[in-house]
Design a protein around this motif. Structure first.
Motif, PDB file in Angstrom:
ATOM      1  N   LYS A 130       0.861  -1.179   0.000  1.00 31.49           N
ATOM      2  CA  LYS A 130       0.000   0.000   0.000  1.00 31.49           C
ATOM      3  C   LYS A 130       0.898   1.230   0.000  1.00 31.49           C
ATOM      4  O   LYS A 130       1.678   1.453   0.929  1.00 31.49           O
ATOM      5  CB  LYS A 130      -0.894  -0.014   1.241  1.00 31.49           C
ATOM      6  CG  LYS A 130      -1.766   1.214   1.422  1.00 31.49           C
ATOM      7  CD  LYS A 130      -2.544   1.100   2.727  1.00 31.49           C
ATOM      8  CE  LYS A 130      -3.387   2.333   2.991  1.00 31.49           C
ATOM      9  NZ  LYS A 130      -4.119   2.214   4.287  1.00 31.49           N
ATOM     10  N   TRP A 131       0.772   2.041  -1.058  1.00 31.30           N
ATOM     11  CA  TRP A 131       1.640   3.200  -1.238  1.00 31.30           C
ATOM     12  C   TRP A 131       0.881   4.496  -0.963  1.00 31.30           C
ATOM     13  O   TRP A 131      -0.311   4.607  -1.249  1.00 31.30           O
ATOM     14  CB  TRP A 131       2.166   3.250  -2.671  1.00 31.30           C
ATOM     15  CG  TRP A 131       3.145   2.171  -3.024  1.00 31.30           C
ATOM     16  CD1 TRP A 131       2.846   0.899  -3.446  1.00 31.30           C
ATOM     17  CD2 TRP A 131       4.556   2.257  -2.987  1.00 31.30           C
ATOM     18  NE1 TRP A 131       3.998   0.197  -3.684  1.00 31.30           N
ATOM     19  CE2 TRP A 131       5.067   1.011  -3.407  1.00 31.30           C
ATOM     20  CE3 TRP A 131       5.454   3.271  -2.653  1.00 31.30           C
ATOM     21  CZ2 TRP A 131       6.428   0.748  -3.510  1.00 31.30           C
ATOM     22  CZ3 TRP A 131       6.809   3.017  -2.745  1.00 31.30           C
ATOM     23  CH2 TRP A 131       7.285   1.772  -3.159  1.00 31.30           C
ATOM     24  N   ILE A 182       0.071  12.780  -5.752  1.00 30.48           N
ATOM     25  CA  ILE A 182      -0.897  13.536  -4.967  1.00 30.48           C
ATOM     26  C   ILE A 182      -0.556  13.419  -3.488  1.00 30.48           C
ATOM     27  O   ILE A 182      -0.567  12.330  -2.914  1.00 30.48           O
ATOM     28  CB  ILE A 182      -2.335  13.036  -5.222  1.00 30.48           C
ATOM     29  CG1 ILE A 182      -2.687  13.185  -6.708  1.00 30.48           C
ATOM     30  CG2 ILE A 182      -3.330  13.795  -4.359  1.00 30.48           C
ATOM     31  CD1 ILE A 182      -4.042  12.634  -7.073  1.00 30.48           C
ATOM     32  N   GLN A 183      -0.223  14.531  -2.878  1.00 33.71           N
ATOM     33  CA  GLN A 183       0.161  14.570  -1.475  1.00 33.71           C
ATOM     34  C   GLN A 183      -1.070  14.392  -0.589  1.00 33.71           C
ATOM     35  O   GLN A 183      -2.080  15.079  -0.754  1.00 33.71           O
ATOM     36  CB  GLN A 183       0.833  15.913  -1.159  1.00 33.71           C
ATOM     37  CG  GLN A 183       1.251  16.093   0.278  1.00 33.71           C
ATOM     38  CD  GLN A 183       2.613  15.491   0.554  1.00 33.71           C
ATOM     39  OE1 GLN A 183       3.352  15.163  -0.361  1.00 33.71           O
ATOM     40  NE2 GLN A 183       2.937  15.347   1.819  1.00 33.71           N
ATOM     41  N   ASN A 184      -1.006  13.459   0.366  1.00 37.06           N
ATOM     42  CA  ASN A 184      -2.115  13.288   1.290  1.00 37.06           C
ATOM     43  C   ASN A 184      -2.257  14.517   2.190  1.00 37.06           C
ATOM     44  O   ASN A 184      -1.279  15.013   2.746  1.00 37.06           O
ATOM     45  CB  ASN A 184      -1.898  12.038   2.150  1.00 37.06           C
ATOM     46  CG  ASN A 184      -2.269  10.775   1.398  1.00 37.06           C
ATOM     47  OD1 ASN A 184      -2.744  10.831   0.265  1.00 37.06           O
ATOM     48  ND2 ASN A 184      -2.069   9.626   2.018  1.00 37.06           N
ATOM     49  N   GLN A 205       6.201  14.670   0.774  1.00 36.86           N
ATOM     50  CA  GLN A 205       6.932  14.605  -0.495  1.00 36.86           C
ATOM     51  C   GLN A 205       7.748  13.314  -0.650  1.00 36.86           C
ATOM     52  O   GLN A 205       8.662  13.243  -1.468  1.00 36.86           O
ATOM     53  CB  GLN A 205       7.863  15.816  -0.644  1.00 36.86           C
ATOM     54  CG  GLN A 205       7.155  17.160  -0.564  1.00 36.86           C
ATOM     55  CD  GLN A 205       6.085  17.311  -1.631  1.00 36.86           C
ATOM     56  OE1 GLN A 205       6.271  16.885  -2.761  1.00 36.86           O
ATOM     57  NE2 GLN A 205       4.966  17.923  -1.263  1.00 36.86           N
ATOM     58  N   LYS A 206       7.403  12.297   0.124  1.00 37.06           N
ATOM     59  CA  LYS A 206       8.125  11.030   0.065  1.00 37.06           C
ATOM     60  C   LYS A 206       7.146   9.884  -0.109  1.00 37.06           C
ATOM     61  O   LYS A 206       6.151   9.790   0.618  1.00 37.06           O
ATOM     62  CB  LYS A 206       8.943  10.833   1.346  1.00 37.06           C
ATOM     63  CG  LYS A 206       9.759   9.553   1.360  1.00 37.06           C
ATOM     64  CD  LYS A 206      10.535   9.425   2.662  1.00 37.06           C
ATOM     65  CE  LYS A 206      11.335   8.122   2.684  1.00 37.06           C
ATOM     66  NZ  LYS A 206      12.077   7.955   3.977  1.00 37.06           N
ATOM     67  N   ARG A 207       7.410   9.019  -1.089  1.00 41.38           N
ATOM     68  CA  ARG A 207       6.568   7.847  -1.298  1.00 41.38           C
ATOM     69  C   ARG A 207       6.898   6.789  -0.250  1.00 41.38           C
ATOM     70  O   ARG A 207       8.045   6.375  -0.109  1.00 41.38           O
ATOM     71  CB  ARG A 207       6.763   7.285  -2.704  1.00 41.38           C
ATOM     72  CG  ARG A 207       6.265   8.227  -3.793  1.00 41.38           C
ATOM     73  CD  ARG A 207       6.477   7.653  -5.177  1.00 41.38           C
ATOM     74  NE  ARG A 207       6.121   8.616  -6.212  1.00 41.38           N
ATOM     75  CZ  ARG A 207       6.933   9.543  -6.688  1.00 41.38           C
ATOM     76  NH1 ARG A 207       8.180   9.617  -6.220  1.00 41.38           N
ATOM     77  NH2 ARG A 207       6.535  10.386  -7.611  1.00 41.38           N
TER      78      ARG A 207
END
Length: 269
Positions: free
Chosen positions: A90-91, A245-247, A96-98
């Motif tokens: 789950k990503w 897309i940033q959470n 700004q980091k995956r």
């Protein structure tokens, strides 16, 4: 007279023919459709005292490859979450980091997209809903018969699959006898999932109009808004490298359902 009819009905259920587990799983997996689907839902979350809603937009290739975008509604406007489920991970994009982690065991959406009997059987075992067959203990036929029975749930007769205990609520899955769709699941965590009002969609997909998830004092109701098949090359949509897309969850600070929302999107999504 009413008591007699009830007894006769239950007797009929008890002695009705139950097909082999393999056939039940094959027929069920045939209802999982083919290709990629875009699914829109509205989700209502409540702890018994407070409630809030969000919109979910799913892009589903199969039970292993999915993408979810969550948008807050009403007082949750500003909430934005995106998750990518790919190859057991789950990503999400945070700061700004995956980041990735194993897909949670209670992840709900994949149950409707398992498209072959072997995968469904393996998933039932991996999810601890049924034990793995051990040849040295008994024949496969006897093993399967010990896991299968007819059970009335949600007003219909189902194949109840799983071990039974007189002292505990054991993990189990209920598959409707007539239409071979999943109607209920009791997970090992004791969370209970129910699926109602199935509709037929393109390419052989049968998908529930309503879903509900219950655990402790919490309940989540999910209403399906639309199911649309997608075409073309969508590989980029399922590539973690393209997760941009940033959470955004700052709106949850101080919200009465903050803990519930975080648990739901950590545990069931």
């Amino acid at each position: 007279m009413k008591i007699v009819l009830t007894v006769m009905l239950m007797a009929g259920i008890a002695f009705a023919y139950i097909p082999p587990l393999r056939m039940i799983l094959e027929r069920t997996s045939e209802n999982a459709g083919a290709g990629v689907y875009a699914i829109e839902t509205e989700v209502l979350l409540t702890d018994g005292a407070n409630e809030s809603s969000v919109k979910e937009s799913w892009l589903v290739e199969n039970e292993r490859t999915l993408r979810l975008t969550v948008t807050g509604l009403k007082e949750l406007k500003g909430l934005k979450l995106t998750y990518l489920y790919e190859n057991g991970l789950k990503w999400a994009l945070k700061a700004q980091k995956r980041e990735s982690q194993p897909i949670p065991e209670d992840f709900v959406e994949r149950w409707h997209h398992i498209r072959n009997a072997d995968a469904l059987s393996n998933f039932l075992i991996a999810s601890h809903l049924i034990p793995e067959f051990k040849k040295e203990k008994q024949s496969r036929t006897v093993f399967e018969e010990s896991l299968l029975r007819l059970s009335r749930s949600q007003g219909v007769v189902n194949y109840a699959i799983g071990e039974t205990s007189k002292t505990a609520l054991t993990p189990k899955i209920w598959i409707e006898q007539d239409f071979f769709v999943i109607r209920k699941i009791r997970l090992p965590s004791q969370a209970e999932l129910e699926f109602d009002n199935y509709k037929s969609y393109s390419k052989g997909l049968y998908y529930p109009k309503q879903k509900s998830i219950r655990w402790n004092q919490n309940k989540v109701s999910i209403n399906t808004l639309s199911v649309v098949p997608k075409s073309g090359n969508l590989n980029a949509q399922f590539n973690p490298k393209n997760l941009e897309i940033q959470n955004q969850s700052e709106i949850l600070y101080g919200h009465p359902l903050k803990t519930l929302l975080e648990e739901f999107y950590t545990r069931f999504r």
